[in-house]
Design a protein around this motif. Sequence first.
Motif, PDB file in Angstrom:
ATOM      1  N   GLU A  44       0.833  -1.219   0.000  1.00 35.73           N
ATOM      2  CA  GLU A  44       0.000   0.000   0.000  1.00 35.73           C
ATOM      3  C   GLU A  44       0.862   1.263   0.000  1.00 35.73           C
ATOM      4  N   ARG A  47       1.856   2.899  -3.386  1.00 31.35           N
ATOM      5  CA  ARG A  47       0.811   3.279  -4.342  1.00 31.35           C
ATOM      6  C   ARG A  47       1.108   4.574  -5.096  1.00 31.35           C
ATOM      7  N   TRP A 238      -0.731  -3.915 -10.851  1.00 30.02           N
ATOM      8  CA  TRP A 238      -1.670  -4.242  -9.767  1.00 30.02           C
ATOM      9  C   TRP A 238      -2.087  -2.972  -9.024  1.00 30.02           C
ATOM     10  N   THR A 242      -5.977  -1.515  -8.868  1.00 30.55           N
ATOM     11  CA  THR A 242      -6.673  -1.414  -7.588  1.00 30.55           C
ATOM     12  C   THR A 242      -6.903   0.036  -7.159  1.00 30.55           C
ATOM     13  N   ASN A 243      -6.273   0.993  -7.851  1.00 32.74           N
ATOM     14  CA  ASN A 243      -6.620   2.396  -7.641  1.00 32.74           C
ATOM     15  C   ASN A 243      -8.096   2.635  -7.911  1.00 32.74           C
ATOM     16  N   ILE A 245     -10.678   0.788  -7.262  1.00 26.76           N
ATOM     17  CA  ILE A 245     -11.686   0.181  -6.382  1.00 26.76           C
ATOM     18  C   ILE A 245     -11.585   0.777  -4.978  1.00 26.76           C
ATOM     19  N   GLN A 249     -11.433  -2.574  -0.139  1.00 29.32           N
ATOM     20  CA  GLN A 249     -11.517  -3.840  -0.880  1.00 29.32           C
ATOM     21  C   GLN A 249     -10.205  -4.219  -1.565  1.00 29.32           C
ATOM     22  N   ARG A 250      -9.176  -3.410  -1.366  1.00 26.86           N
ATOM     23  CA  ARG A 250      -7.950  -3.629  -2.135  1.00 26.86           C
ATOM     24  C   ARG A 250      -7.116  -4.796  -1.617  1.00 26.86           C
ATOM     25  N   PHE A 253      -6.754  -8.237  -3.353  1.00 28.12           N
ATOM     26  CA  PHE A 253      -7.609  -8.227  -4.545  1.00 28.12           C
ATOM     27  C   PHE A 253      -6.880  -8.912  -5.716  1.00 28.12           C
ATOM     28  N   VAL A 255      -5.729 -10.107  -9.261  1.00 30.76           N
ATOM     29  CA  VAL A 255      -5.704  -9.649 -10.649  1.00 30.76           C
ATOM     30  C   VAL A 255      -4.998 -10.731 -11.463  1.00 30.76           C
TER      31      VAL A 255
END
Length: 473
Positions: A44, A47, A238, A242-243, A245, A249-250, A253, A255
């Motif tokens: 995280e 990001r 990835w 996931t940015n 959503i 919920q990340r 997640f 992919v």
Amino acid sequence: MQYVSTRGGMKPSNFSDVLLEGLAPDGGLVVPQTIPTVDVETLESWRELSYAELATEVIGLYWTDIPREDLAKLCQAAYGSQFKAEMVVPLTPIDQMSALVDLSQGPTLAFKDMAMQFLGEALPYVLQQRGQTLNILGATSGDTGSAAEYAFRSKPNIGVFMLSPKGRMSRFQRAQMYTLTDDNVHNVVIEGVFDDAQNLVKELNGDLEFKAANSLGTVNSINLGRLIAQCVYYFWAWLRVTNGIPADQREGFGVSFAVPSGNFGNIFSGQLARQMGLPIDTLVLATNENNVLDEFFRSGKYEPRSADNTLATSSPSMDISKASNLERFVYLVMDQNQEQLAKAWEQLDATGTLDLSEQQPRFDQEFGMVSGTSTHEDRVATIRAVYEKAEVVIDPHTADGVTVARGYQRPGHPMLVLETAKPEKFGDIVNEALGFEPELLPEFAQLLELEQHTVEMGADAEALRDYIAQHHV
Ligand SMILES: *Cc1c(COP(=O)(O)O)cnc(C)c1O
């Protein structure tokens, strides 16, 4: 972090040492002693990073024997303005749940640039520290040679001797390589086919005295530095997906990635990212008609073919008869047991077959790997379908990826397809599918007009030795 051989015959070494090595001394492949992991918080915290900053974090888990500031500088230089897109690796949606991961924004319009640009900074750094030189000797039928030449042109302490078969590359590929004027780049055009060029490389590499006297080396697809640099874009993609959503919920997640495959380098980097903890759901391996890897993933039996049994297809960079990185995956399947791996490869060399059919269910269940084959007709139909739906022109390798991905797509689950080349490099099949050729950017159109510089010779090891002896750094 230390590195060992899949077959156990190499003392643990650091990353700077193995960066210059192809094979391990026992004939095995170099692998990390333990695979580093990335926890949820760390992932995280990456990001907002730029591509170069993310590369520093990911590669920094492996290259631990140099100062972090130095690695950061190397990554900034490797992933800078030589990539046409400011974000280096953009994602292009092609329908609601799938997107292309554009790995072809580099100077040669193919994904080999992603790793080669990094080596173009990393190798001169290590050579300078050690007061060494390196003369890269390779054979190419297209993408690898040009990626290496653009990465190492005018780099200190490095020479590039790239053999290519006369008249076998496209007009675009020839223009890309042969118009370079850097003193350290030598385009040696061989009278013969790719295998003749490849055999010359093998012969000179086998001559240990000549090799040492001329500081010969390679940057081929088994180079560990390339595989580690390729891990970065799986993390990058990835994080971008996931940015989109909600933050809660990340975590975890999943992919999926579809990967047009040849020597199993690109997709092995994805497996490494998955082992590091990146939430990758499925890695979909796509082959063309040369489907030795699809056969392996479906049956558990690996039967490399001979070079004369390799078909010339319209996705030529995937035309392989054996996959030089597969040993690294088998090593993971054998739970990193070096003794068992060495035995398996002895058996493969002796019998031509490696039978892992009992392990085959684990490929999907434990490693998330599945596969499929695509044909020329599939490529043509897929290029057309993607253009009609999304107005995006894709190249034939990426089309193999999209074709095979379609068979594994599940509603609600994102599927990313790695875009391994730009369509401009493969105008003929695009024309067949769409009735027009992709337009070249002005800088590439100009290349076609420039003077070309090559040295021509027969498939003659003596002539090549003489030339290298006179021109090496
Ligand atoms: C090299 C290449 C591939 C295959 O990648 P591997 O790492 O060898 O599996 C696929 N597509 C293109 C355009 C390539 O240049």
